[in-house]
Structures are given as C-alpha cells and as structure tokens.
Design a protein around this motif. Structure first.
Motif, short mmCIF file in Angstrom:
data_model
loop_
_atom_site.label_atom_id
_atom_site.label_comp_id
_atom_site.label_asym_id
_atom_site.label_seq_id
_atom_site.Cartn_x
_atom_site.Cartn_y
_atom_site.Cartn_z
N UNK A 19 0.85 -1.17 0.00
CA UNK A 19 0.00 0.00 0.00
C UNK A 19 0.89 1.23 0.00
N UNK A 20 0.44 2.30 -0.64
CA UNK A 20 1.29 3.49 -0.73
C UNK A 20 0.64 4.69 -0.08
N UNK A 21 1.48 5.63 0.35
CA UNK A 21 1.05 6.90 0.91
C UNK A 21 2.10 7.94 0.56
N UNK A 22 1.81 9.21 0.85
CA UNK A 22 2.73 10.30 0.51
C UNK A 22 3.36 10.88 1.78
N UNK A 23 4.68 11.00 1.77
CA UNK A 23 5.41 11.69 2.83
C UNK A 23 6.10 12.90 2.23
N UNK A 24 6.25 13.96 3.03
CA UNK A 24 6.96 15.15 2.57
C UNK A 24 8.37 15.14 3.15
N UNK A 25 9.36 15.11 2.28
CA UNK A 25 10.76 15.11 2.70
C UNK A 25 11.36 16.49 2.49
N UNK A 26 12.22 16.88 3.41
CA UNK A 26 12.89 18.17 3.31
C UNK A 26 14.39 17.95 3.27
N UNK A 27 14.97 18.16 2.08
CA UNK A 27 16.41 18.02 1.92
C UNK A 27 16.97 19.22 1.18
N UNK A 28 18.08 19.71 1.67
CA UNK A 28 18.77 20.82 1.03
C UNK A 28 17.85 22.03 0.86
N UNK A 29 16.97 22.23 1.87
CA UNK A 29 16.09 23.40 1.88
C UNK A 29 14.87 23.29 1.00
N UNK A 30 14.63 22.09 0.44
CA UNK A 30 13.48 21.91 -0.44
C UNK A 30 12.56 20.82 0.10
N UNK A 31 11.25 21.11 0.11
CA UNK A 31 10.27 20.12 0.54
C UNK A 31 9.73 19.39 -0.69
#
Length: 365
Positions: free
Chosen positions: A177-189
């Motif tokens: 099953x899939x879902x969405x996560x928000x990742x923040x790397x190098x100042x970008x979400x």
C-alpha cells in the motif's frame, strides 16, 4: 532496490541430556551473536561456524541450542538441511530454490563464486516457464525484464534482477500500500510516495544468511521509497531517522549524483548513514553508532559494511583524533548534539567534494 529438519531428533535429545547432566558446573555457553551476525551479513556464515562449537563441560540455554542447530543445518553440511524452503511455499518455489542454492554456494565457496551460475539457471527457468522469454539474452538487463514479468504474472511484487552487495538478490512480496510523505532536503520540501510492503516470500540473501534476524528494511528508487512494514513502528524515531532520513537521502542523491554506483554502493550508504547520525537523539544515537562499529568492515564486498567503517573512521578522526574508536563508552561521553553536528559537517563536505567531480561514480576511500 539498488537486502533463513533433517538432523536427527535423537541427536538433539542426546545433546540436551548431556547439557542437563552438567549439574556440577555453573559455567554456561555464551555465543558471540554480534560476531556471528556480523560475519553472516558480510557474506561469511562459514566463518561463524567455529563460534558455535560446544564445550561439553558447560551448560547451554535452549534458545542457544536451537540457534546452533538451525545455523548448522543451514551451513555446516554438504546440503542445506534447514526448513528454509518448506516454510515459505509459494508459486515461485523453483526460482527461490535456484537463489537459495546460489547464495549458499557463494557463501561457502567464495573462491569459486561466479555470476554466470545464477544467470544461466534463472534464464533456463524463465525460458521453460514464460513463453515470451524465448528472446531472453544472457545479460542482467534482459533477465531483469523477464524475471519481473514471471513474478508479477504469478501475482507478486519484486525488486527485479540485481545485486545487494556482491550477490544477486531476490526480494518478493505479496501485498503493498502506498502513501505520501513530505521530505525536506537541502532546503526543499518534496512529496515522495512510500510503498509499505507486506507478506514476503523472501527478503533476500541477508535474511537467509542470518536465519531471518537481519534483512533489507527498505530502499529507495528514483521514483519512490519502499518500506518493509514489519520492520518499523511508524511513530518511532527509528522510522523517522533510519528509514525516512536514510532512504530519503538516497532518493535525493539519485538526482544529485546519478552516476554513483547503484543502490547499496558504499558511497550512497556512507551518505545515508551520516544522515542518520546527524538526526538521531541521544536515545537512538549511541545504539546506531554501536551497530556501525560492530558491522564496519573496510575490506568487505558489501557496501553497507564498507560505509559503516568509513563513517566511524571519519567521525573518530574529527571527534577523538583517532583512526577508529571502537569503545562505545567513549562515544557516550560526547554530547549527542556534538556528534549530530560533526556528522552533518562531514556529509556537507562530502557533498561539496562530489559536486566538484562531473559524473562521479566512486569517492570515499
């Protein structure tokens, strides 16, 4: 991606009776599980066998005797006498047997290991069972296409034909099953899709080598992250750091440094592990450092082991001015925040160095 019953019952009863008869001694056998699992994860379970030898004058706990018996069934004899295949019956039994035999042969006969063995055997099975595979070529890309089709046609999901470390791996599962996560790397979400996988037929050679104790808990591709659901409490720091943090670093690095050598490469793992140590709180930090110390091996064929060594080596130089600090008690005298900052700085310096090399494939030494 790019991550284990035929010994006589009488023998077991005899060993137990011998152990229970040792009432005059308080000594007991204590296996070095850290060393055993470290060797197994490094593709050397054969070297762990001497660590399971029993002194007949000492007692042994039932759980330790069970581990010894199962490990020896799997790796001590001419053939695998364990229940590995019997306990994971599925529609891919024939394919899994080919991989099981290849993994075992590779572990026990490193000097004779050859990729040709697995490629020929998998190709022959695919040609015999998949009509469209008549055009299959004996190369990794072609085998990958038809092996994926073979497995998906049978109702499963898979990572495809490729290596984890030095060995071709096989990971196959039934549901996701899939879902969405928000990742923040190098100042970008960045929103990233995460697939949570369940009902595994096989979690690959690491699972086989460690009798199920260790296996790939997740990985990243250029399109999404994949998580072995049973491996994590999704509310835990371990999930946030060792999964989302580590695999999210891979996800970002596939775009930043597309030529770095594949999933499981020492360079990618080095960056993922530094990310973990830059994020963990005190509760998880020292445990993770201990794990890297235990499993670090610069001479390994496994990118994870090489990276773990290099992370501890480079942090030791910065914090202790030594080449490789093994004593976890010394690490515990250093505030977690200081270790976090040192790991983040080493990662930042590594990023700057990689950016100066066009199409960089390999960097850490």
């Amino acid at each position: 991606m790019r991550t284990l019953k035929i010994v006589s019952l009488l023998l077991n009863l005899f060993l137990l009776s011998k152990i229970n008869a040792q009432t005059t001694s308080n000594d007991s056998i204590k296996f070095d599980y850290i060393k055993i699992y470290s060797l197994a994860l490094d593709g050397n379970p054969k070297q762990a066998l001497p660590l399971l030898e029993i002194d007949s004058t000492k007692k042994i706990a039932q759980k330790d005797l069970k581990f010894k018996t199962n490990f020896e069934k799997r790796f001590k004899f001419k053939e695998d006498k364990s229940d590995f295949l019997e306990t994971r019956k599925s529609k891919i039994d024939e394919l899994l047997k080919i991989y099981r035999d290849y993994w075992r042969f590779s572990f026990l006969n490193k000097e004779k290991r050859t990729d040709t063995l697995i490629m020929k055997n998998v190709s022959n099975l695919l040609k015999a069972n998949l009509p469209s595979a008549k055009n299959l070529m004996l190369n990794e890309d072609s085998i990958n296409v038809y092996q994926k089709k073979y497995i998906t046609d049978l109702g499963y999901h898979t990572t495809g034909f490729g290596k984890t470390g030095a060995l071709y791996d096989l990971l196959v599962w039934k549901t996701e099953k899939d879902t969405i996560y928000k990742l923040n790397y190098d100042g970008k979400e960045t929103p990233v899709k995460v697939f949570f996988m369940d009902d595994f037929v096989t979690l690959g050679w690491a699972e086989y080598a460690t009798l199920g104790r260790y296996y790939p808990a997740g990985w990243a591709t250029k399109e999404a992250l994949f998580c072995v659901k049973k491996s994590y409490d999704l509310k835990s720091e371990t999930f946030r750091v060792s999964y989302i943090g580590h695999e999210g670093r891979h996800f970002a690095d596939y775009k930043l440094f597309p030529k770095l050598k594949g999933v499981g490469s020492a360079d990618l793992e080095y960056r993922g592990k530094l990310t973990e140590l830059s994020l963990y709180s005190e509760d998880g930090l020292y445990k993770r450092i201990q794990f890297f110390i235990n499993n670090g091996n610069y001479d390994s064929e496994n990118g994870h082991s090489i990276a773990a060594f290099c992370v501890i080596r480079d942090l030791s130089r910065v914090i202790f001015n030594t080449d490789f600090e093994k004593n976890i008690d010394k690490w515990k005298t250093i505030p977690a925040k200081k270790i976090n900052e040192a790991a983040a700085k080493i990662l930042e310096e590594n990023t700057k160095a990689l950016e100066k090399i066009p199409n960089v494939e390999k960097f850490i030494k």
